[in-house]
Design an enzyme around this catalytic site. Sequence first.
Site, PDB file in Angstrom:
ATOM      1  N   SER A   8       0.825  -1.212   0.000  1.00  0.00           N
ATOM      2  CA  SER A   8       0.000   0.000   0.000  1.00  0.00           C
ATOM      3  C   SER A   8       0.856   1.258   0.000  1.00  0.00           C
ATOM      4  CB  SER A   8      -0.871   0.028   1.262  1.00  0.00           C
ATOM      5  OG  SER A   8      -1.670  -1.121   1.339  1.00  0.00           O
ATOM      6  N   HIS A  42      -1.222  -2.692  -7.278  1.00  0.00           N
ATOM      7  CA  HIS A  42      -1.909  -2.430  -6.011  1.00  0.00           C
ATOM      8  C   HIS A  42      -3.420  -2.511  -6.198  1.00  0.00           C
ATOM      9  CE1 HIS A  42      -2.870   0.599  -2.573  1.00  0.00           C
ATOM     10  NE2 HIS A  42      -2.867  -0.641  -2.122  1.00  0.00           N
ATOM     11  N   GLU A 100      -3.733   0.409  -8.914  1.00  0.00           N
ATOM     12  CA  GLU A 100      -2.624   1.337  -9.120  1.00  0.00           C
ATOM     13  C   GLU A 100      -1.425   0.515  -9.604  1.00  0.00           C
ATOM     14  OE1 GLU A 100      -3.440   4.927  -5.907  1.00  0.00           O
ATOM     15  OE2 GLU A 100      -2.371   3.159  -5.191  1.00  0.00           O
ATOM     16  N   ASN A 103      -3.944   6.144  -1.115  1.00  0.00           N
ATOM     17  CA  ASN A 103      -3.652   6.161   0.321  1.00  0.00           C
ATOM     18  C   ASN A 103      -3.001   7.469   0.767  1.00  0.00           C
ATOM     19  OD1 ASN A 103      -4.835   3.724   0.825  1.00  0.00           O
ATOM     20  ND2 ASN A 103      -2.985   2.541   0.451  1.00  0.00           N
TER      21      ASN A 103
HETATM   22  N1  LIG Z   1      -6.236  -4.472   3.764  1.00  0.00           N
HETATM   23  C1  LIG Z   1      -6.351  -3.646   2.734  1.00  0.00           C
HETATM   24  O1  LIG Z   1      -7.360  -2.931   2.621  1.00  0.00           O
HETATM   25  C2  LIG Z   1      -5.278  -3.589   1.684  1.00  0.00           C
HETATM   26  C3  LIG Z   1      -5.579  -3.016   0.434  1.00  0.00           C
HETATM   27  C4  LIG Z   1      -4.600  -2.985  -0.565  1.00  0.00           C
HETATM   28  C5  LIG Z   1      -3.339  -3.501  -0.309  1.00  0.00           C
HETATM   29  N2  LIG Z   1      -3.078  -4.040   0.925  1.00  0.00           N
HETATM   30  C6  LIG Z   1      -1.732  -4.607   1.134  1.00  0.00           C
HETATM   31  O2  LIG Z   1      -1.822  -6.010   0.961  1.00  0.00           O
HETATM   32  C7  LIG Z   1      -0.818  -6.652   1.768  1.00  0.00           C
HETATM   33  C8  LIG Z   1      -1.489  -7.689   2.644  1.00  0.00           C
HETATM   34  O3  LIG Z   1      -2.479  -7.050   3.429  1.00  0.00           O
HETATM   35  P1  LIG Z   1      -3.795  -7.809   3.955  1.00  0.00           P
HETATM   36  O4  LIG Z   1      -4.785  -6.753   4.233  1.00  0.00           O
HETATM   37  O5  LIG Z   1      -4.128  -8.941   3.046  1.00  0.00           O
HETATM   38  O6  LIG Z   1      -3.239  -8.359   5.356  1.00  0.00           O
HETATM   39  P2  LIG Z   1      -3.692  -9.658   6.196  1.00  0.00           P
HETATM   40  O7  LIG Z   1      -3.287  -9.365   7.604  1.00  0.00           O
HETATM   41  O8  LIG Z   1      -5.087 -10.051   5.913  1.00  0.00           O
HETATM   42  O9  LIG Z   1      -2.758 -10.805   5.580  1.00  0.00           O
HETATM   43  C9  LIG Z   1      -1.358 -10.759   5.725  1.00  0.00           C
HETATM   44  C10 LIG Z   1      -0.753 -12.031   5.174  1.00  0.00           C
HETATM   45  O10 LIG Z   1       0.663 -11.969   5.389  1.00  0.00           O
HETATM   46  C11 LIG Z   1       1.083 -13.211   5.920  1.00  0.00           C
HETATM   47  N3  LIG Z   1       2.280 -12.993   6.717  1.00  0.00           N
HETATM   48  C12 LIG Z   1       2.394 -12.426   7.937  1.00  0.00           C
HETATM   49  N4  LIG Z   1       3.672 -12.443   8.340  1.00  0.00           N
HETATM   50  C13 LIG Z   1       4.378 -13.047   7.350  1.00  0.00           C
HETATM   51  C14 LIG Z   1       5.741 -13.400   7.198  1.00  0.00           C
HETATM   52  N5  LIG Z   1       6.634 -13.117   8.146  1.00  0.00           N
HETATM   53  N6  LIG Z   1       6.124 -14.023   6.037  1.00  0.00           N
HETATM   54  C15 LIG Z   1       5.226 -14.313   5.076  1.00  0.00           C
HETATM   55  N7  LIG Z   1       3.898 -14.024   5.187  1.00  0.00           N
HETATM   56  C16 LIG Z   1       3.492 -13.404   6.306  1.00  0.00           C
HETATM   57  C17 LIG Z   1      -0.087 -13.683   6.762  1.00  0.00           C
HETATM   58  O11 LIG Z   1      -0.002 -15.065   6.999  1.00  0.00           O
HETATM   59  C18 LIG Z   1      -1.260 -13.309   5.856  1.00  0.00           C
HETATM   60  O12 LIG Z   1      -1.459 -14.302   4.851  1.00  0.00           O
HETATM   61  C19 LIG Z   1      -0.100  -5.543   2.533  1.00  0.00           C
HETATM   62  O13 LIG Z   1       1.055  -5.175   1.827  1.00  0.00           O
HETATM   63  C20 LIG Z   1      -1.131  -4.401   2.514  1.00  0.00           C
HETATM   64  O14 LIG Z   1      -0.549  -3.136   2.636  1.00  0.00           O
HETATM   65  C21 LIG Z   1      -4.011  -4.117   1.917  1.00  0.00           C
END
Ligand SMILES: NC(=O)c1ccc[n+]([C@@H]2O[C@H](COP(=O)([O-])OP(=O)(O)OC[C@H]3O[C@@H](n4cnc5c(N)ncnc54)[C@H](O)[C@@H]3O)[C@@H](O)[C@H]2O)c1
Length: 284
Positions: A119, A140, A152, A190
Amino acid sequence: MAISSVGIVGSGIMGSGIAEVAAANGHQVVLRSRSQATADAMVVGLEKSLARQVDKGKRSEVERDEILGRVSATTDLQALADADLVIESVVEDLAIKKHLFTELDRICKEGTILATNTSTLPVVELAMETGRPDRVCGIHFFNPAPLMSLVEVVRPITASEETLAAAIAFAEACGKEPVTVKDQAGFIVNALLFPYLNNAVRLLEQGVASMEGIDTAMKGGCGFPMGPFALLDLVGLDTSLAILDALYTEFKEPNYAAVPLLRRMVAAETLGRKSGQGFYDYRK
Ligand SMILES: NC(=O)c1ccc[n+]([C@@H]2O[C@H](COP(=O)([O-])OP(=O)(O)OC[C@H]3O[C@@H](n4cnc5c(N)ncnc54)[C@H](O)[C@@H]3O)[C@@H](O)[C@H]2O)c1
């Protein structure tokens, strides 16, 4: 650089959603999770999501089966070796993502494009962990990925034109509307959204109104589909805090400095919908 097979790393909110989008639009998908339990849970979640779409008449049963047939889940990163594109969507932590890019660069075939769903984090730093910085970019997606139309496409200064073109073509093939953006913290959405969300928490902390009142005000007064607290809970408070911290690190602007209440809630593991409790309670 046509993309037909996609590897996804991370089976959280976004990894699962991106897997659904890519498979629903004809790509072969291998999703890698750290444990078999979470890999299996992702497939069950996808089955449920597709069943709801069949119930609503949005998809046929044949389509549902075809989509499921294109998705496999694994704990083995090696299974992503032959993918045309790998999108990592693990926790928003630069050190963890850097380590992952080193591993992916070692494992994946020469032509694989390595993308991040970060993000806010600097994509160029992930690119420089690899021996193929020209083939690294940001792709993204927004939450929930199957519903939100924007992608994005983030261009680090190291990326080639071919890589950007392939990422844009992939987003379009997923039925999304790509917008190209420079590799700068927060990109477009963001960078604009998080000062607003942060200031909503500040208003709550100052006792200006209740969170329900603030959510009602922003929906009724601005026509937003959800208020800031419902949105923070949807994004995840840990991810929201990581986004604000990355924005503050880059720009040092007061509006990006996370208000203490948000940081305290993350410390208390009150993370939003995904933990069952955030600003609102989802356990009932
Ligand atoms: N939540 C949102 O609205 C959103 C939107 C767009 C982008 N993102 C981005 O997407 C990415 C994931 O976010 P999310 O919302 O899916 O989070 P989430 O907490 O739902 O999932 C995180 C994932 O990362 C894994 N993880 C945690 N520690 C780890 C490690 N040490 N090694 C490997 N995997 C590991 C977890 O097991 C899980 O599968 C981030 O970079 C976030 O910024 C999030």
